[in-house]
Scaffold this active site. Structure first.
Site, PDB file in Angstrom:
ATOM      1  CG  HIS A   1      16.733 -31.180  18.969  1.00 46.83           C
ATOM      2  ND1 HIS A   1      16.372 -32.208  18.123  1.00 46.83           N
ATOM      3  CD2 HIS A   1      17.574 -30.390  18.257  1.00 46.83           C
ATOM      4  CE1 HIS A   1      16.973 -32.048  16.957  1.00 46.83           C
ATOM      5  NE2 HIS A   1      17.706 -30.945  17.016  1.00 46.83           N
TER       6      HIS A   1
ATOM      7  CG  HIS B   1      22.856 -28.880  10.225  1.00 47.58           C
ATOM      8  ND1 HIS B   1      23.477 -28.386  11.359  1.00 47.58           N
ATOM      9  CD2 HIS B   1      21.544 -29.049  10.574  1.00 47.58           C
ATOM     10  CE1 HIS B   1      22.586 -28.242  12.329  1.00 47.58           C
ATOM     11  NE2 HIS B   1      21.418 -28.636  11.879  1.00 47.58           N
TER      12      HIS B   1
ATOM     13  NE  ARG C   1      22.101 -30.737  15.078  1.00 41.77           N
ATOM     14  CZ  ARG C   1      22.153 -30.830  16.403  1.00 41.77           C
ATOM     15  NH1 ARG C   1      23.216 -31.345  16.990  1.00 41.77           N
ATOM     16  NH2 ARG C   1      21.138 -30.408  17.153  1.00 41.77           N
TER      17      ARG C   1
ATOM     18  CE  LYS D   1      19.534 -24.038  16.422  1.00 38.32           C
ATOM     19  NZ  LYS D   1      18.329 -24.308  15.627  1.00 38.32           N
TER      20      LYS D   1
ATOM     21  NE  ARG E   1      22.402 -26.969  17.155  1.00 39.32           N
ATOM     22  CZ  ARG E   1      22.001 -27.375  18.353  1.00 39.32           C
ATOM     23  NH1 ARG E   1      22.905 -27.516  19.332  1.00 39.32           N
ATOM     24  NH2 ARG E   1      20.744 -27.633  18.604  1.00 39.32           N
TER      25      ARG E   1
ATOM     26  CE1 TYR F   1      17.430 -35.612  11.648  1.00 36.28           C
ATOM     27  CE2 TYR F   1      16.779 -34.848  13.821  1.00 36.28           C
ATOM     28  CZ  TYR F   1      17.526 -34.687  12.672  1.00 36.28           C
ATOM     29  OH  TYR F   1      18.365 -33.606  12.542  1.00 36.28           O
TER      30      TYR F   1
END
Length: 320
Positions: A290, A264, A267, A193, A168, A299
């Site tokens: 994640h 992004h 990514r 995050k 990120r 994806y």
């Protein structure tokens, strides 16, 4: 501090204007989000805004002065009002998510005996697929920065590292020299995050680009007071997200890429290209950081769409 509450006639409501039991619980939850869950101040404030809006509506409409008195159907009525007030489904879903998270916290802290959001369901969302760059576009983008200046070496190293490791933009800007393990080919990524560290592999091309920058680029960007940030600005400080965002777009234009290129997108391309070439989904999840495999599974839809498009275009029984 006053906060503008969307809906409810756009009235301005601050924490101090709500019943004390409502505000005290929101403040306790905010502390939990920041100190226990490690969320950024920006995220904490976003939760606060949604909860203040919900609390204000419940107090004004139902006379609610304490979260223990809230019923699920009252929150559902608030959500319906938002939807009728032209809120997007994604916004309504986000607000419900904030209230659900808050209610779970209240139950865990024994401030509530029962989760009043347990039976609430948000609007059905159609998750949009992330865009990607083709391998050919990636190649052109990597060649856009020059190799004869400190800035060019730095920018190429950044592009290579973002695509190689799926970082990120915030994670990239926070990298320090000690986070890079050149010998084993890993970079230690902090934050994300949840404020957790993870080790992500760095590919050969990216390592070579970073080494070239460290050898012939970064030394000339160092100024008195420069810290240990890996990527430096012309003033010798850690790069800002805004700066990186701007010049990635400029390099994309220079490379003749017509689609809008944002950080992004690198990514997304990283994950999609790995999956297309046979990488394990769990490994991709770990590299991306994640928490939930469902986030990574989007994806697989990107790759499925690619396969379907190829089949429709090239299979002889599909041709006119």
């Amino acid at each position: 501090m006053k906060r503008r509450i969307e809906g409810d006639a756009m009235m301005e409501v601050g924490l101090s204007a709500l019943p004390g039991a409502i505000t005290e619980a929101i403040e306790a939850f905010s502390v939990h989000l920041e100190l226990e869950e490690g969320h950024s101040l920006h995220t904490v404030e976003a939760y606060q805004r949604d909860l203040i809006q919900c609390g204000a509506h419940l107090a004004a409409t139902f006379g609610t002065g304490d979260w223990a008195a809230v019923r699920g159907e009252e929150v559902a009525a608030w959500l319906r009002l938002l939807a009728q007030s032209a809120y997007r489904a994604t916004s309504v879903a986000r607000k419900l998510s904030a209230v659900k998270h808050f209610a779970r916290f209240m139950v865990a802290e024994k401030r509530l005996s029962k989760d009043f959001t347990e039976l609430l369901e948000g609007p059905k969302l159609r998750r949009s697929l992330p865009g990607t760059l083709t391998p050919e576009e990636i190649e052109r983008l990597m060649e856009a920065p020059g190799r004869h200046s400190a800035q060019g070496l730095r920018d190429r190293a950044i592009l290579e590292l973002m695509y190689s490791s799926g970082l990120r933009i915030t994670e990239l800007c926070q990298l320090n020299l000690q986070d890079l393990d050149e010998e084993d080919g890993f970079v230690r990524v902090t934050a994300g995050k949840r404020g957790k560290d993870r080790l992500v592999p760095v590919g050969r091309e990216a390592l070579e680009a970073v080494r070239a920058y460290l050898t012939a680029g970064r030394p000339s960007l160092v100024k008195p007071g420069t810290g240990s940030a890996l990527f430096l600005s012309q003033r010798g400080q850690a790069l800002s997200r805004k700066t990186v965002w701007y010049w990635i777009r400029e390099y994309a234009l220079l490379a003749g890429i017509e689609k809008p290129v944002k950080p992004h997108l690198l990514r997304h391309s990283f994950a999609t290209h790995l999956l297309s070439n046979g990488a394990d989904l769990r490994a991709i999840q770990e590299m991306l950081g994640h928490a939930d495999i469902a986030t990574t599974e989007i994806y697989t839809r990107v790759d499925s769409d690619r396969l379907l498009a190829a089949h429709h275009e090239f299979h002889p029984r599909n041709r006119d």
